[in-house]
Scaffold this active site. Sequence first.
Site, PDB file in Angstrom:
ATOM      1  N   TYR A   1      -2.558  -0.727   9.773  1.00 14.98           N
ATOM      2  CA  TYR A   1      -2.511  -1.118   8.354  1.00 14.98           C
ATOM      3  C   TYR A   1      -1.173  -0.705   7.742  1.00 14.98           C
ATOM      4  CZ  TYR A   1      -4.167  -1.219   3.441  1.00 14.98           C
ATOM      5  OH  TYR A   1      -4.333  -1.456   2.101  1.00 14.98           O
TER       6      TYR A   1
ATOM      7  N   SER B   1       0.849  -1.200   0.000  1.00 17.42           N
ATOM      8  CA  SER B   1       0.000   0.000   0.000  1.00 17.42           C
ATOM      9  C   SER B   1       0.877   1.240   0.000  1.00 17.42           C
ATOM     10  CB  SER B   1      -0.875   0.002   1.261  1.00 17.42           C
ATOM     11  OG  SER B   1      -1.389   1.284   1.522  1.00 17.42           O
TER      12      SER B   1
END
Length: 190
Positions: free
Chosen positions: A165, A152
Amino acid sequence: MANLFCVKDKVVIITGGAGILGRGIAGHLAEEGAKIVILDRAAEVGEQIVAGIKAKGGEASFFLTDVLNKEVLEQNKKDILAKYGRIDALLNAAGGNMAGATIGPDSTIFDLNIDAFRKVVDLNLFGTVLPTMVFADVMANQKEGAIVNFSSESALRPLTRVVGYGAAKAAISNLTKYLAGELAIKFGEG
Ligand SMILES: NC(=O)c1ccc[n+]([C@@H]2O[C@H](COP(=O)([O-])OP(=O)(O)OC[C@H]3O[C@@H](n4cnc5c(N)ncnc54)[C@H](O)[C@@H]3O)[C@@H](O)[C@H]2O)c1
């Protein structure tokens, strides 16, 4: 010269294949002739995606999994090899953020729910490590294969709120580079 990107008849496993990115990739690779294996915990959606691929003349199968359970993954491997005889690629797309593992504008690091933080690291990091451990040996033994991990933007620089995350995805990026060296050095350049 053969098309380097040809996936015709390649057996491609997609964990999280019932998700938004996984199903889009599955549809495209199936149109290019790959045999798609969707592994997900969402059986109904997974079966619908398989039916959609088959309706367009492609080849696909769904197997119920939990990317955090090695025994289930080992059984998936047996079932996939019984059906297709080989594994050419693994796309580790199962993952994502979890609401509890974030720090909103009205809270601070001291309010962090550590259990939620652990869960998001479990799903994203361990949910990539375990399928890789289970499926990559088939590719290592055949001296050829491809593994795609899903990191990401938040791995490159921390984004607001998504503390768990981001940490998990930074770990994925590191793991991916580690594995590139590990597999190439010990199993050859394929
Ligand atoms: N969508 C984006 O914009 C984006 C951006 C950057 C990174 N990513 C990453 O790409 C990957 C795919 O994202 P997405 O948007 O398709 O997510 P998604 O939530 O649509 O799909 C994730 C899939 O994983 C499955 N899953 C979750 N836990 C599982 C488990 N324990 N075992 C088996 N399956 C499980 C879910 O059922 C779901 O089908 C994720 O790792 C995500 O973090 C997504």
